[in-house]
Design an enzyme around this catalytic site. Structure first.
Site: not given
Ligand code: AQP
Length: 336
Positions: A118, A200, A203
């Site tokens: 990050k 991956k 969002k």
């Molecule tokens: N692509 C993915 N496939 C499977 N699981 C996923 N998770 C996130 N992306 C995928 C799971 O969603 C849960 C919540 O995630 P989070 O919001 O705490 O943070 P993150 O993993 O950083 O999700 P994002 O969507 O990638 O958010 P940003 O873009 O803000 O960093 C977790 O259990 C995660 O494993």
């Protein structure tokens, strides 16, 4: 064997309202959260304190948080069975995080790969919160004496650190926190970006075509799948190196329940165009009832407010017990 209510373990998990919830979040995590409610005492949080480690537009963060709350209810979050709250409504998270910061080494936090990733992505805003994100996550988990934490592969290192912090604190002061285990769900997929299937689905991806938002319109979903990156082989089969097709097969399998062998048979002799259309349609069908329920629930703002207020009240009551215990152990004067 039927579990008694007393024997049920405690599960904690959180999701950041750092953007619209994606199909990746849903298939990788949220679907399991809903299932776990039947067998565990579940505590789930929209972790908005975590979300501001990356710069957020205030109005957008508010909208994303309320939308995520209503969306999770629409997905089957049961506020009678589970505690579902917004993290910033329970100040104990920030308070325990501060204490845990003082029991976490700079070197440990420096090794966290998410911090490195990050920081590279947001080089203009490498703030202290981004660095201490894992101690706040430890506080989230330890406050509820969670036994199990469903985490994706990307969060395993943070969970390991939470375990180390809990064990260290217990070692110094005697039993204070439950040392949590990771929960690897029986089903749960890692969903990849539609435009770069080696990364991956996220969002906060800058390119909207890379992810399917849970609230995306049907036309947008179909368009995004049609433009998904694949390969030049034109054969629907699961194989190493076919990241785009593997990802689409994973999504199709999750929403239809079909095995990879069944999918390969279904699309034998057909091109990627037909396959992408089928994946898009299956996702649209899967999301339709959730989106309809979301529209119904989010129109009732008083109900949503009542749910998150009650969720925060229940969470605060549990969290304050652990916080009081930790404060006493480190030598703070109990509040009058
Ligand atoms: N692509 C993915 N496939 C499977 N699981 C996923 N998770 C996130 N992306 C995928 C799971 O969603 C849960 C919540 O995630 P989070 O919001 O705490 O943070 P993150 O993993 O950083 O999700 P994002 O969507 O990638 O958010 P940003 O873009 O803000 O960093 C977790 O259990 C995660 O494993």
């Amino acid at each position: 064997m039927e579990q008694t209510a007393e024997a049920k373990k405690i599960v904690f998990s959180g999701i950041q309202p750092s953007g619209g919830i994606t199909l990746g979040n849903y298939l990788g995590a949220l679907k399991n959260w809903i299932t776990l409610q039947d067998d565990y005492h579940c505590v789930y949080s929209l972790v908005d304190l975590h979300a501001i480690t990356v710069r957020q537009d205030p109005a957008t963060l508010r909208r994303n948080t309320l939308n995520a709350y209503a969306l999770l209810l629409a997905c089957g979050m049961d506020t009678e069975k589970s505690i579902f709250f917004i993290q910033s409504h329970v100040p104990a998270h920030a308070e325990l995080a501060w204490i845990l910061n003082c029991y976490t080494q700079f070197g440990e936090l420096s090794r966290m790969t998410q911090f490195k990733d990050k920081s590279a992505k947001h080089a203009d805003n490498i703030n202290a919160g981004l660095f201490t994100y894992p101690t706040l996550m430890a506080a989230d988990i330890l406050l509820y004496q969670a036994d199990l934490v469903p985490v994706g592969a990307d969060q395993k290192q943070h969970l390991e650190l939470s375990r180390d912090i809990a064990a260290r604190f217990n070692g110094i002061y005697g039993q204070t926190f439950t040392v949590p285990d990771g929960y690897i769900p029986k089903t749960g997929a890692r969903i990849m970006s539609l435009l770069d299937p080696t990364r991956k689905m996220s969002k906060s991806d800058e390119s909207e075509g890379a992810y399917i938002g849970m609230l995306d319109k049907s036309d947008d979903i179909m368009r995004k799948f049609r433009r998904a990156v694949t390969d030049s082989e034109a054969c629907v089969r699961y194989a190493e190196g076919k990241d785009g097709i593997n990802n689409l097969m994973g999504i199709y399998s999750c929403v239809t329940g079909k095995s990879y062998a069944e999918i390969e048979q279904e699309f034998d002799g057909k091109g990627y165009g037909d396959f992408k259309t089928a994946v898009g349609e299956a996702v649209v069908d899967h999301l339709r009832p959730i989106q309809e329920e979301f529209a119904r629930l989010s129109a009732d703002k008083a109900y949503i407010e009542q749910c998150y207020t009650e969720g925060a009240r229940k969470a605060a009551s549990l969290a304050s017990r652990t916080l009081r215990k930790a404060m006493k152990k480190v030598g703070f004067i109990p509040r009058g």
